[in-house]
Design a protein around this motif. Structure first.
Motif, PDB file in Angstrom:
ATOM      1  N   LYS A 187      36.647 -76.604  15.919  1.00 38.75           N
ATOM      2  CA  LYS A 187      36.870 -75.461  15.013  1.00 38.75           C
ATOM      3  C   LYS A 187      35.361 -74.973  14.434  1.00 38.75           C
ATOM      4  CE  LYS A 187      41.124 -75.647  12.602  1.00 38.75           C
ATOM      5  NZ  LYS A 187      41.984 -76.181  11.423  1.00 38.75           N
ATOM      6  N   ILE A 188      34.641 -74.070  14.590  1.00 41.49           N
ATOM      7  CA  ILE A 188      33.096 -73.554  14.180  1.00 41.49           C
ATOM      8  C   ILE A 188      33.149 -72.313  13.377  1.00 41.49           C
ATOM      9  CG2 ILE A 188      32.721 -74.804  16.826  1.00 41.49           C
ATOM     10  CD1 ILE A 188      32.604 -71.085  17.442  1.00 41.49           C
ATOM     11  N   VAL A 189      32.499 -72.329  11.835  1.00 38.03           N
ATOM     12  CA  VAL A 189      31.963 -71.311  11.661  1.00 38.03           C
ATOM     13  C   VAL A 189      30.518 -70.521  12.195  1.00 38.03           C
ATOM     14  CG1 VAL A 189      33.433 -71.652   9.458  1.00 38.03           C
ATOM     15  CG2 VAL A 189      31.299 -72.660  10.112  1.00 38.03           C
ATOM     16  N   CYS A 190      29.944 -68.883  11.644  1.00 37.22           N
ATOM     17  CA  CYS A 190      29.064 -69.178  11.690  1.00 37.22           C
ATOM     18  C   CYS A 190      27.613 -69.288  10.495  1.00 37.22           C
ATOM     19  CB  CYS A 190      28.490 -67.378  11.507  1.00 37.22           C
ATOM     20  SG  CYS A 190      27.255 -66.833  11.912  1.00 37.22           S
ATOM     21  N   LYS A 191      26.836 -70.216  10.703  1.00 37.12           N
ATOM     22  CA  LYS A 191      26.132 -70.214   9.497  1.00 37.12           C
ATOM     23  C   LYS A 191      25.410 -69.711   8.670  1.00 37.12           C
ATOM     24  CE  LYS A 191      23.743 -74.067  12.466  1.00 37.12           C
ATOM     25  NZ  LYS A 191      22.690 -74.084  13.332  1.00 37.12           N
TER      26      LYS A 191
ATOM     27  N   ASN B 182      40.818 -54.716  13.374  1.00 37.89           N
ATOM     28  CA  ASN B 182      41.549 -54.247  14.666  1.00 37.89           C
ATOM     29  C   ASN B 182      41.390 -55.435  15.789  1.00 37.89           C
ATOM     30  OD1 ASN B 182      39.135 -55.516  15.994  1.00 37.89           O
ATOM     31  ND2 ASN B 182      37.781 -53.434  13.778  1.00 37.89           N
ATOM     32  N   ASP B 183      41.371 -55.412  16.517  1.00 40.11           N
ATOM     33  CA  ASP B 183      41.709 -56.468  18.069  1.00 40.11           C
ATOM     34  C   ASP B 183      40.702 -57.250  17.620  1.00 40.11           C
ATOM     35  OD1 ASP B 183      44.923 -55.607  17.600  1.00 40.11           O
ATOM     36  OD2 ASP B 183      44.480 -54.821  19.481  1.00 40.11           O
ATOM     37  N   SER B 184      40.057 -56.357  18.610  1.00 41.90           N
ATOM     38  CA  SER B 184      38.385 -57.195  18.834  1.00 41.90           C
ATOM     39  C   SER B 184      37.517 -58.142  17.575  1.00 41.90           C
ATOM     40  CB  SER B 184      37.069 -55.842  19.107  1.00 41.90           C
ATOM     41  OG  SER B 184      35.907 -56.504  19.333  1.00 41.90           O
ATOM     42  N   TYR B 185      37.730 -57.779  16.434  1.00 43.84           N
ATOM     43  CA  TYR B 185      37.498 -58.553  15.339  1.00 43.84           C
ATOM     44  C   TYR B 185      38.352 -59.661  15.272  1.00 43.84           C
ATOM     45  CZ  TYR B 185      36.426 -59.997  10.351  1.00 43.84           C
ATOM     46  OH  TYR B 185      36.076 -60.862   9.335  1.00 43.84           O
ATOM     47  N   ASN B 186      39.889 -59.990  14.975  1.00 41.41           N
ATOM     48  CA  ASN B 186      40.732 -60.580  15.257  1.00 41.41           C
ATOM     49  C   ASN B 186      40.692 -61.816  16.355  1.00 41.41           C
ATOM     50  OD1 ASN B 186      41.696 -59.566  12.362  1.00 41.41           O
ATOM     51  ND2 ASN B 186      43.404 -58.305  13.602  1.00 41.41           N
ATOM     52  N   LYS B 187      40.147 -60.903  17.806  1.00 45.10           N
ATOM     53  CA  LYS B 187      40.074 -62.258  18.440  1.00 45.10           C
ATOM     54  C   LYS B 187      38.722 -62.874  17.957  1.00 45.10           C
ATOM     55  CE  LYS B 187      38.581 -62.114  23.288  1.00 45.10           C
ATOM     56  NZ  LYS B 187      37.616 -61.518  24.854  1.00 45.10           N
ATOM     57  N   VAL B 188      37.801 -62.534  17.895  1.00 47.37           N
ATOM     58  CA  VAL B 188      36.530 -63.749  16.975  1.00 47.37           C
ATOM     59  C   VAL B 188      37.908 -64.370  16.049  1.00 47.37           C
ATOM     60  CG1 VAL B 188      34.008 -63.677  16.963  1.00 47.37           C
ATOM     61  CG2 VAL B 188      34.827 -61.864  17.991  1.00 47.37           C
ATOM     62  N   ILE B 189      38.052 -63.852  15.075  1.00 46.58           N
ATOM     63  CA  ILE B 189      38.538 -64.863  14.374  1.00 46.58           C
ATOM     64  C   ILE B 189      39.436 -66.155  14.784  1.00 46.58           C
ATOM     65  CG2 ILE B 189      39.697 -64.792  12.032  1.00 46.58           C
ATOM     66  CD1 ILE B 189      37.314 -63.438  11.438  1.00 46.58           C
ATOM     67  N   GLU B 190      40.037 -66.157  15.412  1.00 46.87           N
ATOM     68  CA  GLU B 190      41.270 -66.846  15.953  1.00 46.87           C
ATOM     69  C   GLU B 190      40.019 -67.524  16.905  1.00 46.87           C
ATOM     70  OE1 GLU B 190      44.158 -63.889  18.124  1.00 46.87           O
ATOM     71  OE2 GLU B 190      44.909 -63.204  16.293  1.00 46.87           O
TER      72      GLU B 190
ATOM     73  N   LEU C 158      37.109 -68.877  16.370  1.00 46.10           N
ATOM     74  CA  LEU C 158      36.232 -69.671  16.342  1.00 46.10           C
ATOM     75  C   LEU C 158      37.223 -71.323  15.605  1.00 46.10           C
ATOM     76  CD1 LEU C 158      35.083 -67.124  13.432  1.00 46.10           C
ATOM     77  CD2 LEU C 158      34.012 -68.375  14.360  1.00 46.10           C
ATOM     78  N   SER C 159      38.593 -70.737  15.677  1.00 48.49           N
ATOM     79  CA  SER C 159      39.885 -72.084  15.676  1.00 48.49           C
ATOM     80  C   SER C 159      40.612 -72.484  16.842  1.00 48.49           C
ATOM     81  CB  SER C 159      40.984 -71.936  14.260  1.00 48.49           C
ATOM     82  OG  SER C 159      40.812 -71.262  13.281  1.00 48.49           O
TER      83      SER C 159
ATOM     84  N   ARG D 153      30.967 -69.568  20.479  1.00 51.80           N
ATOM     85  CA  ARG D 153      31.210 -70.700  20.949  1.00 51.80           C
ATOM     86  C   ARG D 153      29.254 -70.945  21.737  1.00 51.80           C
ATOM     87  NH1 ARG D 153      34.578 -73.612  19.339  1.00 51.80           N
ATOM     88  NH2 ARG D 153      36.635 -72.274  18.335  1.00 51.80           N
ATOM     89  N   HIS D 154      28.599 -70.255  22.446  1.00 55.54           N
ATOM     90  CA  HIS D 154      27.736 -70.278  22.953  1.00 55.54           C
ATOM     91  C   HIS D 154      26.393 -70.255  21.771  1.00 55.54           C
ATOM     92  CE1 HIS D 154      29.681 -69.432  26.558  1.00 55.54           C
ATOM     93  NE2 HIS D 154      30.567 -68.969  26.209  1.00 55.54           N
TER      94      HIS D 154
END
Length: 287
Positions: free
Chosen positions: A194-198, A242-250, A252-253, A262-263
């Protein structure tokens, strides 16, 4: 979902003539021109988009290129100020005139950061008489929030004008995997767990507006992998629904998801920290 107290970075132009070695302009330009031929944001587009951004969102003039390469930059800043937004500026001063400095020096900027030339020529800014005049006018102008930074050591000519003690020296970063080895680069491996943005945790509300109205995830997304929407045709809330935002949110876990974060050296793992905290609390409960 409404992003609270987020940030919108304004990319006023496509293609930065500074061509700093740690800035992957080629990747960004190739990705952008596949979608649009609008390379310079018009003042009308800026007004339309700004009108859709909630007043609590911070406006940053920075983005993917030097802001003052757009001749309307000063007009945009003045308009954002008149609309009541909190404003920050990150600039090399390229394209800026002495008149521009005088026109905005009264604005209570949150941050006004000057990115200075360095002694390794990573930052490709010509240090000539015109540049030194701009830098001198800024340092004498009492602009609020003024600060200075350089990537690596400070250029010798700058040391004659500014105190080195007032200049923050930063390291190069790999721009979320978008640049290779250029020497002093803070590389980041692929982050698992699991990651988050600083910068914005899991809200992911530190975004970038492009000249055609598109909004991308953040200032590391040079390949435009995560386009959240378009503020000319959509409203602000839709960027986060939207799908693009939700893809990034998902993603993160889910570390099997191929997302930019992740890079990125601006991301951090949370699972390890959570387990350590639980172990500490468990040990304390038995003392």
């Amino acid at each position: 979902m409404v992003a609270v107290a987020g940030t919108m970075e304004i990319t006023t132009v496509i293609g930065c003539r500074n061509r700093c070695v740690y800035c992957p302009q080629d990747i960004f330009i190739r990705a952008y021109i596949k979608k649009s031929n609008i390379v310079c944001m018009s003042f009308e587009t800026f007004k339309v988009c700004l009108d859709k951004i909630p007043p609590q969102v911070h406006i940053h003039f920075s983005g993917m290129a030097e802001p003052w390469l757009n001749p309307n930059c000063t007009q945009m800043i003045l308009h954002a100020y008149e609309c009541g937004f909190e404003i920050s500026v990150y600039t090399t001063t390229t394209g800026m005139s002495l008149a521009d400095i005088d026109a905005i020096k009264h604005i209570p900027f949150r941050i006004f950061e000057i990115h200075l030339p360095d002694n390794k020529n990573y930052t490709a800014i010509k240090v000539d008489e015109e540049y030194l005049k701009r830098l001198g006018r800024i340092s004498e102008s009492s602009i609020s929030g003024l600060r200075y930074m350089s990537i690596g050591g400070v250029h010798e000519e700058i040391k004659k004008l500014l105190s080195a003690a007032d200049i923050r020296e930063d390291e190069c970063i790999n721009r979320a995997g978008n640049i290779g080895d250029i020497g002093k680069v803070n590389h980041c491996i692929y982050l698992t767990g699991k990651i988050v943005c600083k910068s914005c945790s899991r809200l992911l509300n530190h975004n970038v507006l492009l000249p055609n109205g598109d909004v991308i995830l953040c200032c590391m997304d040079y390949g435009m992998r995560h386009i959240l929407g378009n503020l000319i045709s959509e409203d602000y809330n839709s960027l986060f629904n939207n799908d693009s935002y939700n893809k990034v949110i998902e993603g993160l876990s889910d570390d099997s998801a191929d997302i930019l974060c992740r890079h990125c050296s601006n991301a951090k793992q949370t699972g390890i920290v959570t387990r350590l905290l639980k172990k500490i609390r468990h040990l304390n409960s038995h003392l």
